[in-house]
Enzyme design. Structure first.
Site, mmCIF file in Angstrom:
data_model
loop_
_atom_site.group_PDB
_atom_site.id
_atom_site.type_symbol
_atom_site.label_atom_id
_atom_site.label_comp_id
_atom_site.label_asym_id
_atom_site.label_seq_id
_atom_site.Cartn_x
_atom_site.Cartn_y
_atom_site.Cartn_z
ATOM 1 N N HIS A 95 0.874 -1.183 0.000
ATOM 2 C CA HIS A 95 0.000 0.000 0.000
ATOM 3 C C HIS A 95 0.906 1.226 0.000
ATOM 4 O O HIS A 95 1.854 1.309 0.791
ATOM 5 C CB HIS A 95 -0.872 0.009 1.245
ATOM 6 N N HIS A 97 0.995 5.789 -0.967
ATOM 7 C CA HIS A 97 0.268 7.015 -1.310
ATOM 8 C C HIS A 97 1.029 7.701 -2.435
ATOM 9 O O HIS A 97 1.207 8.915 -2.443
ATOM 10 C CB HIS A 97 0.155 7.929 -0.085
ATOM 11 N N ASP A 120 0.592 -4.117 -20.843
ATOM 12 C CA ASP A 120 1.560 -5.167 -20.469
ATOM 13 C C ASP A 120 1.416 -5.598 -19.018
ATOM 14 O O ASP A 120 1.946 -6.642 -18.624
ATOM 15 C CB ASP A 120 2.991 -4.656 -20.686
ATOM 16 N N HIS A 169 -8.753 7.438 -1.410
ATOM 17 C CA HIS A 169 -7.633 7.039 -0.545
ATOM 18 C C HIS A 169 -6.359 6.918 -1.381
ATOM 19 O O HIS A 169 -5.724 7.941 -1.670
ATOM 20 C CB HIS A 169 -8.015 5.732 0.164
ATOM 21 N N TYR A 227 -10.850 -16.324 -23.490
ATOM 22 C CA TYR A 227 -11.148 -17.731 -23.746
ATOM 23 C C TYR A 227 -10.300 -18.659 -22.893
ATOM 24 O O TYR A 227 -10.545 -19.836 -22.827
ATOM 25 C CB TYR A 227 -10.964 -18.036 -25.235
HETATM 26 O O1 LIG Z 1 -3.397 5.041 4.412
HETATM 27 C C1 LIG Z 1 -2.878 5.416 5.451
HETATM 28 C C2 LIG Z 1 -3.261 6.697 6.096
HETATM 29 O O2 LIG Z 1 -4.227 7.341 5.281
HETATM 30 C C3 LIG Z 1 -1.818 4.525 6.057
HETATM 31 O O3 LIG Z 1 -1.450 3.565 5.094
HETATM 32 C C4 LIG Z 1 -0.541 5.277 6.363
HETATM 33 O O4 LIG Z 1 -0.028 5.749 5.129
HETATM 34 C C5 LIG Z 1 0.468 4.333 6.995
HETATM 35 O O5 LIG Z 1 -0.115 3.842 8.180
HETATM 36 P P1 LIG Z 1 0.751 2.815 9.095
HETATM 37 O O6 LIG Z 1 1.110 1.627 8.247
HETATM 38 O O7 LIG Z 1 1.989 3.573 9.531
HETATM 39 O O8 LIG Z 1 -0.154 2.474 10.251
#
Ligand SMILES: O=C(CO)[C@@H](O)[C@H](O)COP(=O)(O)O
Length: 230
Positions: A95, A97, A120, A169, A227
């Site tokens: 994850h 940002h 790709d 998000h 397919y």
């Molecule tokens: O999405 C979020 C906050 O919006 C979290 O992903 C933070 O970016 C990181 O949080 P921790 O992993 O430090 O708790």
């Protein structure tokens, strides 16, 4: 794999996020599952990458209970474990940002397939989840974020499109392990940037023709998207 080896791999993957400039300060997190042991190693919450050590990586079970580690696991742990429970062919989740993918997520728009670079790595649009209801937010934002992701992959294969953006998000990506989920996070950010710049140059540009997407899918996966033939 021992917890030590699992934690080392997750530590290295988190540091790759930092070295690739996909995260600022403590944003983002990477995890990896050991399905034989039924545990997930994940970045601790609120720890800056510069200060992160292998021993800080937290090990939880698939019900989010800490089985090893002194620190609090990432606030996104429930999203990660939800994905592992529902996508049984993934081994790592990232994850971030990252700027351009997060801009598309904040615009609440799927990222259209405007070029072969995108084709790709993902089949068709990179999906954006639906906006969460107030009841879902009240219930459990992180768990419901996982629900939004698996809901938007109903009928889609998460291996063919190992990435998603969460409305309002930011992105999540996954792969066979933590390292590959980070690789997909790097790719997603580049695709998101190209799509933004392309649309800025020409707002009316149309997505790639299905035939080109199919050819690129065939080249990458060795079978037709529709397919499933080899
Ligand atoms: O999405 C979020 C906050 O919006 C979290 O992903 C933070 O970016 C990181 O949080 P921790 O992993 O430090 O708790």
């Amino acid at each position: 794999m021992s917890y030590t080896e699992l934690k080392r791999e997750v530590y290295e993957a988190n540091m790759q996020l930092h070295h690739r400039n996909l995260v600022v300060y403590t944003w983002g997190n990477v995890s990896q599952i050991d399905r034989d042991k039924g545990v997930v190693a994940i970045k601790p919450s609120g720890v800056a990458y510069e200060d992160l050590k292998v021993e800080d990586i937290v090990v939880v079970d698939l019900e989010n209970t800490v089985v090893e580690g002194k620190m609090r696991p990432s606030s996104d742990t429930k999203t990660h474990t939800h994905l592992y429970r529902h996508f049984d062919n993934i081994g790592g989740v990232t994850h971030t940002h990252s700027t351009y993918a997060t801009a598309w997520a904040q615009a609440q728009e799927p990222i259209p397939c405007l070029g072969t670079t995108h084709a790709d790595y993902a089949y068709g649009d990179i999906p954006c989840t639906a906006v969460m209801s107030d009841a879902q937010i009240e219930r459990d934002y992180e768990e419901e974020t996982g629900v939004q992701i698996t809901d938007c992959f109903t009928g889609k294969n998460p291996v063919e499109t190992p990435m998603v953006i969460i409305a309002g998000h930011a992105p999540f990506t996954w792969g066979k392990d933590a390292a590959q989920s980070v690789y997909h996070a790097v790719i997603l950010e580049e695709i998101a940037k190209m799509a933004y710049l392309t649309r800025t140059l020409k707002q009316s540009v149309q997505p790639l023709k299905q035939g080109i997407m199919d050819k690129h899918y065939l080249r990458k996966h060795g079978k037709n998207a529709y397919y499933g033939q080899n």
